[in-house]
Design an enzyme around this catalytic site. Sequence first.
Site, PDB file in Angstrom:
ATOM      1  N   TYR A   1       0.841  -1.208   0.000  1.00 10.11           N
ATOM      2  CA  TYR A   1       0.000   0.000   0.000  1.00 10.11           C
ATOM      3  C   TYR A   1       0.879   1.263   0.000  1.00 10.11           C
ATOM      4  O   TYR A   1       0.632   2.209  -0.750  1.00 10.11           O
ATOM      5  CB  TYR A   1      -0.887  -0.060   1.242  1.00 10.11           C
TER       6      TYR A   1
ATOM      7  N   LYS B   1       0.989   4.117  -2.803  1.00  8.60           N
ATOM      8  CA  LYS B   1       0.608   5.493  -2.458  1.00  8.60           C
ATOM      9  C   LYS B   1       1.764   6.474  -2.697  1.00  8.60           C
ATOM     10  O   LYS B   1       1.527   7.640  -3.035  1.00  8.60           O
ATOM     11  CB  LYS B   1       0.124   5.560  -1.008  1.00  8.60           C
TER      12      LYS B   1
END
Length: 303
Positions: free
Chosen positions: A163, A167
């Site tokens: 993640y 991001k």
Amino acid sequence: MSDLRFDNKVVVITGAGRGLGKAYALFYGSVGAKVLVNDNGCDLDGKNTNPKFADEVVATIKSKGGIAVANYDSVLNGDKIIAHAIKEFGRLDVLINNAGILRDKILAKLTEEDWDIVIKTHLYGTYSVTKAAWPIMRDQGYGRIVNTSSGSGLYGTLGQTNYAAAKAGIVGLTLTLAKEGERRNILCNVLVPVGASRMTETIMPPDVMSGIDPNNLTPILAVLTHESNKEYNGGIYECSGGFFSRVRWQRSEGVSLDLPVKICEVQKNWAKINDFNGKNEYPTGNADLFNKVQENLERLEQQ
Ligand code: NAD
């Protein structure tokens, strides 16, 4: 100052069936925009799909007199999402890339599938929808894009390698698009939100959840994506619970060493290299570093 309206503007929001995206969609639907509510309705881990979430948001917008259409495509098929918006509304002004999933595990336990699906949904998904939107915005000389990052992407979080990487990638993607889009009046910014949703309900206590209502994120979206914003581009904005701020890179004053550089010189200057209390700079492009190199070479030539 009057509140901003988006009459006749077409707004595409991905992952708008639940959570933060739902708040965004209801907001734009309430201020005159024509909203494409995209959501494939998947579980938090990306499995399964369900059209009902996008349908429910569209029904709510319409029940209040707004204009909206549901789209159930995955963000991996950005061309379909944008084609749907154009078919329905004939133009595209604002894109909010927001859809996302989680597969949190420490690296030792992470599978290839966990890595791939998170990188694909967030990073490739943001790319895919933006890639389809870009020629339309470029040709009309107008576009406002907000992409969604996370504190994990800026700072790292235990158990979120996939993640955080996705991001952080979204930050690099957006800062580059900000540079590419500027001449065509396409302004691209990054939102780093924290808001109550199924993503946060397992890690935040109920009293905190009530304080981080995602409706309080919509004002900054309004400011960034409104046509009155002609200046703010390439920003990274951290927002939650009524707190708003902008984040930027900081470079220490550093040192310029003689060539060829010796290990002992780096060791001798290590504290200065790591010191943020000197003449710090806030670089915004590669040219900033090349200027430093140039200055050092000129210094050496004069010795
Ligand atoms: P959420 O799970 O409540 O909502 C995300 C929505 O995206 C879901 O409705 C889901 O169905 C949809 N979605 C997932 N994959 C999709 C796909 N491939 N195609 C289309 N739709 C898809 O999560 P949220 O908390 O509202 O998060 C929204 C965004 O904000 C995410 O990008 C998330 O990473 C980011 N974010 C959230 C927080 C927070 O505090 N909630 C913090 C930092 C970043």
